[in-house]
Each structure stands twice: as C-alpha cells, then as structure tokens.
Design an enzyme around this catalytic site. Sequence first.
Site, PDB file in Angstrom:
ATOM      1  N   ASP A 108     -21.972  -7.077 -33.399  1.00  0.00           N
ATOM      2  CA  ASP A 108     -20.662  -6.416 -33.396  1.00  0.00           C
ATOM      3  C   ASP A 108     -19.526  -7.370 -33.062  1.00  0.00           C
ATOM      4  O   ASP A 108     -18.376  -7.128 -33.428  1.00  0.00           O
ATOM      5  CB  ASP A 108     -20.691  -5.267 -32.387  1.00  0.00           C
ATOM      6  N   SER A 162     -32.280   1.738 -21.080  1.00  0.00           N
ATOM      7  CA  SER A 162     -32.828   1.099 -19.883  1.00  0.00           C
ATOM      8  C   SER A 162     -32.138   1.628 -18.626  1.00  0.00           C
ATOM      9  O   SER A 162     -32.788   1.897 -17.612  1.00  0.00           O
ATOM     10  CB  SER A 162     -32.659  -0.419 -19.967  1.00  0.00           C
ATOM     11  N   GLU A 206       1.196   3.729   2.099  1.00  0.00           N
ATOM     12  CA  GLU A 206       1.912   4.039   3.336  1.00  0.00           C
ATOM     13  C   GLU A 206       3.205   3.232   3.442  1.00  0.00           C
ATOM     14  O   GLU A 206       4.237   3.746   3.898  1.00  0.00           O
ATOM     15  CB  GLU A 206       1.022   3.758   4.551  1.00  0.00           C
ATOM     16  N   ALA A 244     -20.593   6.531 -28.890  1.00  0.00           N
ATOM     17  CA  ALA A 244     -20.186   7.502 -29.908  1.00  0.00           C
ATOM     18  C   ALA A 244     -21.383   7.769 -30.814  1.00  0.00           C
ATOM     19  O   ALA A 244     -22.137   6.852 -31.155  1.00  0.00           O
ATOM     20  CB  ALA A 244     -19.009   6.973 -30.718  1.00  0.00           C
ATOM     21  N   LEU A 285     -13.932  -6.075 -26.627  1.00  0.00           N
ATOM     22  CA  LEU A 285     -14.091  -5.501 -25.278  1.00  0.00           C
ATOM     23  C   LEU A 285     -12.820  -5.622 -24.443  1.00  0.00           C
ATOM     24  O   LEU A 285     -12.865  -5.908 -23.256  1.00  0.00           O
ATOM     25  CB  LEU A 285     -15.268  -6.160 -24.547  1.00  0.00           C
ATOM     26  N   HIS A 340       0.827  -1.198   0.000  1.00  0.00           N
ATOM     27  CA  HIS A 340       0.000   0.000   0.000  1.00  0.00           C
ATOM     28  C   HIS A 340       0.869   1.259   0.000  1.00  0.00           C
ATOM     29  O   HIS A 340       2.086   1.200   0.190  1.00  0.00           O
ATOM     30  CB  HIS A 340      -0.935  -0.018   1.199  1.00  0.00           C
ATOM     31  N   ARG A 367     -30.831   0.164 -26.754  1.00  0.00           N
ATOM     32  CA  ARG A 367     -31.896  -0.268 -25.849  1.00  0.00           C
ATOM     33  C   ARG A 367     -31.387  -0.469 -24.431  1.00  0.00           C
ATOM     34  O   ARG A 367     -32.019  -0.038 -23.458  1.00  0.00           O
ATOM     35  CB  ARG A 367     -32.525  -1.567 -26.361  1.00  0.00           C
ATOM     36  N   GLY A 392     -26.131  -1.994 -26.632  1.00  0.00           N
ATOM     37  CA  GLY A 392     -26.643  -1.042 -27.598  1.00  0.00           C
ATOM     38  C   GLY A 392     -27.610  -0.015 -27.022  1.00  0.00           C
ATOM     39  O   GLY A 392     -27.718   0.173 -25.808  1.00  0.00           O
TER      40      GLY A 392
END
Length: 329
Positions: free
Chosen positions: A209, A280, A53, A159, A213, A51, A276, A274
């Site tokens: 598509d 939502s 610290e 986009a 990802l 971490h 829709r 997409g």
Amino acid sequence: MMTDEDFMARALELARHGAGFVSPNPMVGAVVAARGRIIGEGWHRMYGGPHAEVQALRSVAPECRHLLKEATVYVTLEPCSHFGKTPPCADLLIKSGVKRVVVAVRDPFPAVAGRGIARLREAGIEVTEGVLEAESRELNRAFLTAHTLGRPYIQLKWARSSDGFIGTFDAEGNPVPAALSDALGKVWVHRGRSMADAIMVGTSTAISDRPALNVRHWPARRDPLKVSFDISGRLPSGLLGPEAIVIKEDSPLDEVCRNLYKVHGVTSLIVEGGARLLQSFIDAGLYDEVRRETVGIPLSSGVREPEIALGKPYDTIRQRKSVIEYFRR
C-alpha cells in the site's frame, strides 16, 4: 442555581477543544466560579503550553479578582504537583487564594497520582473529588489507559465491503488494498489519526500500500508516529520515512506495545492493518476499541476482514471492549 455537575460539564466541554493538539498530554478544562456564576474558564490548548488552570485564572477579569477568595475551581483532571514543561498547577491554585477545588478524576501519572490533591488540602483548600468522573475518564481514556496499564490505548481500525472483505488479490495472488473509503471517509479517518500518537501497519501492508499514514485531510498539531515491522527483512529501508519506528525483533505484541509507551511515549495507538496483524491483536485480546467502517458495495472475493472475538479479559480502564460501527452506502 448551577450545581457542581453543571460547572464540571462546562469544564469537560472546554477540555474537548484540546483534541488533536495536546497528546500525549491529557485534555483538561477548568472553570472558576463564584456566587453562582462563571468568572473564568480555560483549557489546555497545545502540548507544552499553559495548563487549563493557568488559562482559567488568567481569564478572570480584574474587576472579578476579588472574588477568588470565595471561588471554586472545577478541573477535569487532578492539578499537577510537579515541574514539567510548566510549573505546578497546585501551587498556582494555592497562590491564587481560591476557597475550593472540585476534581473529576485523579491523575495516575506517577509524578502526580494524588500529590496535587494532597498539596491543596495541606494548604487549607477544600477539595471535592469524583464529580462527573465517568465522563472525564471517557474523555481521557487513552491517557488513563497508558499511565495505568503501561501500554497505549489501542484502537483497531479497518474498512470492509458489505460482504466482509478488506482487500483483493493481484494477478500473482498477492494481497492488495481495496479502495473502500470515499472523500468523506478519508476525512473521518484522518480526524481519528490526529488524536493518536502512533499508527501501526504490518510489513505486507507497508510494502503493497505504501501508506502515507498522515493527517493531510484534517488540521492537527503533527502527524502520528509510523510503526511497522521488518522481522523478515522485506521492508525497503526508509519506506515509511526517516522517523518511522521499525521493529526488527520477533517480540510478543504486548511487549512491543509496552515499549512504544515506555521508550517512545506513545499513549494511543491505531492499528490499521493488514488483516493478519489486526487478527493478532484480536486473538491476544490486546485492544480497547474497534472502529469498523462498512461500505455498501460487495467485493465477492478477496482478503477477509478479521474476526472480532469479544469476551477476552477486560482491562481495568474500559471494563469492556468497544466496537464502533460506521455504515456508508
């Protein structure tokens, strides 16, 4: 003479170096100061690693270690008080003998949640809270949202053409994606993905598509989790890869998001389409940020972009919905 705010600003600057490498942990920076100057500094560099610290105290040169007994440690998030992947930072600070600790914001993670600060005070260390708190909250808005609201920080992203379309239709009338992002746009998209734990797309988008990802255009610790739906049974098995989370039950979106956090540890989620699915989330008021990229070319017809409906109930972290616009010629 440097102030608490000056030293904390440096700690925040250091914390930002962890972007894309520490999630689902928060970005944290730490500065050790004595006699008006910095004698040590560090940040959380990698998930599972030491971490901030720890890094800051390790960086103090041997000839400066005698100053620790009068030093102040500035840390952008409350020091942890539990054994996780690393030992408790609160115990390390106590053992180091520092005089004072300045904390920007308390950690809402249930295993910490004020316990680190309490342990420091019980050990006789002076603790000051709230220095540059707003800036620290902004930096770790995803982490704080997840551990306060019990769901990921949700970013909606798309986009659009100059006339408001995000896709077109094929000869059979099926929606198909429009190539709206150029090489530079892809770099910025992948940079954003590198800071998210998961990316969600709808079934139709996944089928039409076949999106990768991933973050192939930006250096990152790992690709985000892929999330989609197969309520209708149309999604080909393994289309998004063996690690993808495929939701088959017709559950409310808020329940889906809570499960992503509770079951899979997702603290930040990008919804990329997409139309829709995006609509939502908007209709449910279930988002914290919208990133809408406008490309300076018209499509004339096609799939309309979602309608942004600000003014839904605000969440307790952001107090507002943020819409970030990008315009490209």
